[in-house]
Design a protein around this motif. Structure first.
Motif, PDB file in Angstrom:
ATOM      1  N   ARG A  12      10.241 -70.184 -21.111  1.00  0.00           N
ATOM      2  CA  ARG A  12      11.473 -69.724 -20.461  1.00  0.00           C
ATOM      3  C   ARG A  12      11.160 -68.715 -19.359  1.00  0.00           C
ATOM      4  O   ARG A  12      11.793 -68.725 -18.288  1.00  0.00           O
ATOM      5  CB  ARG A  12      12.398 -69.113 -21.513  1.00  0.00           C
ATOM      6  CG  ARG A  12      12.940 -70.168 -22.486  1.00  0.00           C
ATOM      7  CD  ARG A  12      13.342 -69.577 -23.821  1.00  0.00           C
ATOM      8  NE  ARG A  12      14.495 -68.699 -23.727  1.00  0.00           N
ATOM      9  CZ  ARG A  12      14.947 -67.966 -24.738  1.00  0.00           C
ATOM     10  NH1 ARG A  12      14.326 -67.999 -25.914  1.00  0.00           N
ATOM     11  NH2 ARG A  12      16.006 -67.195 -24.586  1.00  0.00           N
ATOM     12  N   LEU A  13      10.163 -67.867 -19.590  1.00  0.00           N
ATOM     13  CA  LEU A  13       9.729 -66.939 -18.547  1.00  0.00           C
ATOM     14  C   LEU A  13       9.170 -67.687 -17.339  1.00  0.00           C
ATOM     15  O   LEU A  13       9.415 -67.322 -16.185  1.00  0.00           O
ATOM     16  CB  LEU A  13       8.666 -65.979 -19.086  1.00  0.00           C
ATOM     17  CG  LEU A  13       9.137 -64.801 -19.936  1.00  0.00           C
ATOM     18  CD1 LEU A  13       7.936 -63.950 -20.346  1.00  0.00           C
ATOM     19  CD2 LEU A  13      10.153 -63.939 -19.199  1.00  0.00           C
ATOM     20  N   PHE A  16      12.027 -68.991 -15.343  1.00  0.00           N
ATOM     21  CA  PHE A  16      12.744 -67.878 -14.712  1.00  0.00           C
ATOM     22  C   PHE A  16      11.988 -67.370 -13.489  1.00  0.00           C
ATOM     23  O   PHE A  16      12.577 -67.196 -12.403  1.00  0.00           O
ATOM     24  CB  PHE A  16      12.940 -66.742 -15.720  1.00  0.00           C
ATOM     25  CG  PHE A  16      13.460 -65.480 -15.098  1.00  0.00           C
ATOM     26  CD1 PHE A  16      14.820 -65.307 -14.857  1.00  0.00           C
ATOM     27  CD2 PHE A  16      12.587 -64.458 -14.711  1.00  0.00           C
ATOM     28  CE1 PHE A  16      15.304 -64.146 -14.266  1.00  0.00           C
ATOM     29  CE2 PHE A  16      13.061 -63.294 -14.125  1.00  0.00           C
ATOM     30  CZ  PHE A  16      14.421 -63.143 -13.894  1.00  0.00           C
ATOM     31  N   ARG A  38      16.080 -57.625 -12.511  1.00  0.00           N
ATOM     32  CA  ARG A  38      16.468 -58.891 -13.143  1.00  0.00           C
ATOM     33  C   ARG A  38      15.358 -59.411 -14.042  1.00  0.00           C
ATOM     34  O   ARG A  38      15.609 -59.915 -15.147  1.00  0.00           O
ATOM     35  CB  ARG A  38      16.814 -59.934 -12.077  1.00  0.00           C
ATOM     36  CG  ARG A  38      18.173 -59.751 -11.441  1.00  0.00           C
ATOM     37  CD  ARG A  38      18.355 -60.690 -10.253  1.00  0.00           C
ATOM     38  NE  ARG A  38      18.090 -62.085 -10.592  1.00  0.00           N
ATOM     39  CZ  ARG A  38      18.007 -63.068  -9.695  1.00  0.00           C
ATOM     40  NH1 ARG A  38      18.185 -62.792  -8.399  1.00  0.00           N
ATOM     41  NH2 ARG A  38      17.761 -64.303 -10.066  1.00  0.00           N
ATOM     42  N   GLU A  41      15.225 -57.490 -17.262  1.00  0.00           N
ATOM     43  CA  GLU A  41      16.309 -57.938 -18.137  1.00  0.00           C
ATOM     44  C   GLU A  41      15.947 -59.254 -18.825  1.00  0.00           C
ATOM     45  O   GLU A  41      16.286 -59.472 -19.992  1.00  0.00           O
ATOM     46  CB  GLU A  41      17.599 -58.088 -17.332  1.00  0.00           C
ATOM     47  CG  GLU A  41      18.165 -56.752 -16.844  1.00  0.00           C
ATOM     48  CD  GLU A  41      19.325 -56.927 -15.877  1.00  0.00           C
ATOM     49  OE1 GLU A  41      19.569 -58.089 -15.454  1.00  0.00           O
ATOM     50  OE2 GLU A  41      19.983 -55.913 -15.546  1.00  0.00           O
ATOM     51  N   GLU A  42      15.231 -60.121 -18.103  1.00  0.00           N
ATOM     52  CA  GLU A  42      14.818 -61.398 -18.706  1.00  0.00           C
ATOM     53  C   GLU A  42      13.768 -61.174 -19.793  1.00  0.00           C
ATOM     54  O   GLU A  42      13.804 -61.819 -20.846  1.00  0.00           O
ATOM     55  CB  GLU A  42      14.276 -62.332 -17.628  1.00  0.00           C
ATOM     56  CG  GLU A  42      13.896 -63.716 -18.133  1.00  0.00           C
ATOM     57  CD  GLU A  42      15.100 -64.532 -18.604  1.00  0.00           C
ATOM     58  OE1 GLU A  42      14.877 -65.589 -19.233  1.00  0.00           O
ATOM     59  OE2 GLU A  42      16.250 -64.124 -18.363  1.00  0.00           O
ATOM     60  N   ARG A  45      15.707 -60.137 -22.691  1.00  0.00           N
ATOM     61  CA  ARG A  45      16.568 -61.190 -23.218  1.00  0.00           C
ATOM     62  C   ARG A  45      15.799 -62.176 -24.086  1.00  0.00           C
ATOM     63  O   ARG A  45      16.316 -62.649 -25.111  1.00  0.00           O
ATOM     64  CB  ARG A  45      17.249 -61.927 -22.069  1.00  0.00           C
ATOM     65  CG  ARG A  45      18.376 -62.871 -22.501  1.00  0.00           C
ATOM     66  CD  ARG A  45      19.042 -63.503 -21.309  1.00  0.00           C
ATOM     67  NE  ARG A  45      18.170 -64.462 -20.645  1.00  0.00           N
ATOM     68  CZ  ARG A  45      18.015 -65.724 -21.035  1.00  0.00           C
ATOM     69  NH1 ARG A  45      18.682 -66.174 -22.090  1.00  0.00           N
ATOM     70  NH2 ARG A  45      17.215 -66.542 -20.383  1.00  0.00           N
TER      71      ARG A  45
END
Length: 424
Positions: A12-13, A16, A38, A41-42, A45
């Motif tokens: 997922r990183l 992103f 941002r 924050e990811e 998350r």
């Protein structure tokens, strides 16, 4: 209710950051800060800033030269003592890999050399993120350390942050400022910004101070070299034809920066006089030192020089240091090898004595990188030469690329200093 399996966090990183960098390439520089917010924050998350369970993964980043790496050996050992069950990853420059390849205190050594020839800030971030994607994100580090202490630490701090580590401990990008003036960038990239004490301490001690300031214990402060029995055997074979009655002097004529190299013609004058003693000079260094080493060899009495420049690996050179009686030479990685083995050292610095009062904790190579925990005699020019006395202060004190201030040291001073070293 349908349940969907999400991709693992590292994947997922990857998605992103792929999207993020596409946006950043066309954005103005003043918008970069918002992009990094941002990204942070990811990280949160997908769980990278959460407290981990099970065996801790610890990251140590040291992207420096040979001498810096040797002076970090004790730091790595003390990290292991504080976290005996952790899995420790060490990231270094490719050129120093062999120095730590056999380090028993880490589980793996990775190399990273993406800072050279970077054309933009976004390209730098992309290179670091790709390295983290391929090597670090799956490990989910709980703690990451950067003991590097200098003014160009931002790239290293970005790597520390992009590693995904929950806790990130290191010196800031401007390490001399007071704690109340800590840069906002440092507070963003690091979870614990370490500031130096008011007293001047050498870089070897700065490494240990970082651990203590982070609340960890330091039990031993010596340095170590990590060579094996085969390296030692090979070095012994190289030295086997030197008569037992002769003392072996490790001669370091090279240096990464040319202005740290004492002229070989002047070395030769001193060496020819010292050769009247029961000494043999073992020249070490890389291929770039071969021509100068050959010049010395050809102009010295027969049997007084063993020219090994460009003929050994770094580990073999370390094993050579352990089997010599003295070190004589420039301020370079070879000197720190000898010091780590507690071999008496005579070292020549480019930095003049009259420049020592200006930011000794930051700009003084002499104060920051002395021979550590060994008997030593040091030589320095008395004063800055020519325009070096008028130009603004610079690290190491000498503004010239080629040997300049260091040339004021005389061969007679080297002879006298070596005789003093023999008496210690």
């Amino acid at each position: 209710m349908a349940i969907y399996n999400l991709p693992p966090p590292h994947e997922r990183l990857n998605v992103f950051f792929g999207d993020l960098f596409k946006e950043m390439r066309t954005a103005p520089p003043e918008a970069y800060g918002a992009f990094l917010v941002r990204a942070e924050e990811e990280f949160k998350r997908v769980g990278y800033r959460d407290k981990a369970t099970g065996v801790e993964n610890i990251l140590i980043i040291r992207l420096d030269a040979i001498g810096d790496m040797i002076l970090t050996s004790g730091f790595i050992r003390e990290v292991r003592k504080n976290f005996p069950k952790a899995r420790i990853t060490l990231v270094v420059q490719p050129r120093v890999y062999s120095v730590v390849e056999l380090c028993p205190y880490v589980n793996e050594v990775l190399t990273f050399d993406a800072f050279n020839s970077v054309k933009s800030y976004v390209e730098l971030l992309e290179r670091i993120a790709l390295f983290c994607r391929d090597n670090l994100w799956r490990k989910r580090f709980s703690i990451a350390f950067s003991p590097r202490w200098h003014y160009d630490t931002l790239s290293t701090l970005l790597l520390l942050w992009l590693s995904g580590a929950r806790e990130r401990i290191g010196y800031g990008s401007n390490p001399l400022v007071e704690s109340a003036q800590v840069d906002a960038t440092d507070n963003f990239l690091l979870t614990k910004v370490i500031r130096l004490p008011q007293t001047d301490i050498c870089d070897a001690k700065k490494n240990f101070y970082l651990l203590e300031a982070a609340g960890l214990k330091v039990n031993e402060t010596h340095m170590e070299l990590f060579y094996d029995a085969e390296d030692f055997r090979y070095a012994k074979e190289l030295l086997e034809n030197i008569p037992p009655s002769c003392k072996k002097v490790m001669l370091g004529i090279g240096a990464q920066e040319p202005c740290k190299r004492y002229p070989v013609e002047k070395y030769l004058i001193a060496l020819r006089e010292l050769a009247k003693k029961d000494l043999v000079f073992v020249i070490v260094g890389g291929q770039t030192d071969f021509e100068a080493a050959t010049f010395i060899e050809q102009n010295m009495p027969r049997g007084k020089v063993l020219n090994l420049a460009g003929k050994t690996t770094l580990r073999q050179c370390e094993a050579l240091a352990a089997q010599t009686d003295f070190y004589l030479g420039n301020d370079t990685g070879n000197m720190h090898m000898a010091a780590a083995e507690q071999i008496p050292v005579l070292v020549l610095y480019r930095e003049a004595a009259d420049s020592k009062d200006y930011l000794p904790n930051g700009l003084s190579g002499f104060c920051r990188f002395p021979p550590y925990q060994t008997k030593a005699v040091v030589l320095r020019p008395d004063r800055r030469l020519g325009d070096c006395a008028q130009l603004p202060p610079i690290y190491g004190g000498c503004h010239h690329r080629e040997p300049h201030c260091i040339t004021q040291i005389t061969p007679q001073e080297i002879i006298a200093a070596f005789e003093k070293l023999e008496e210690l």
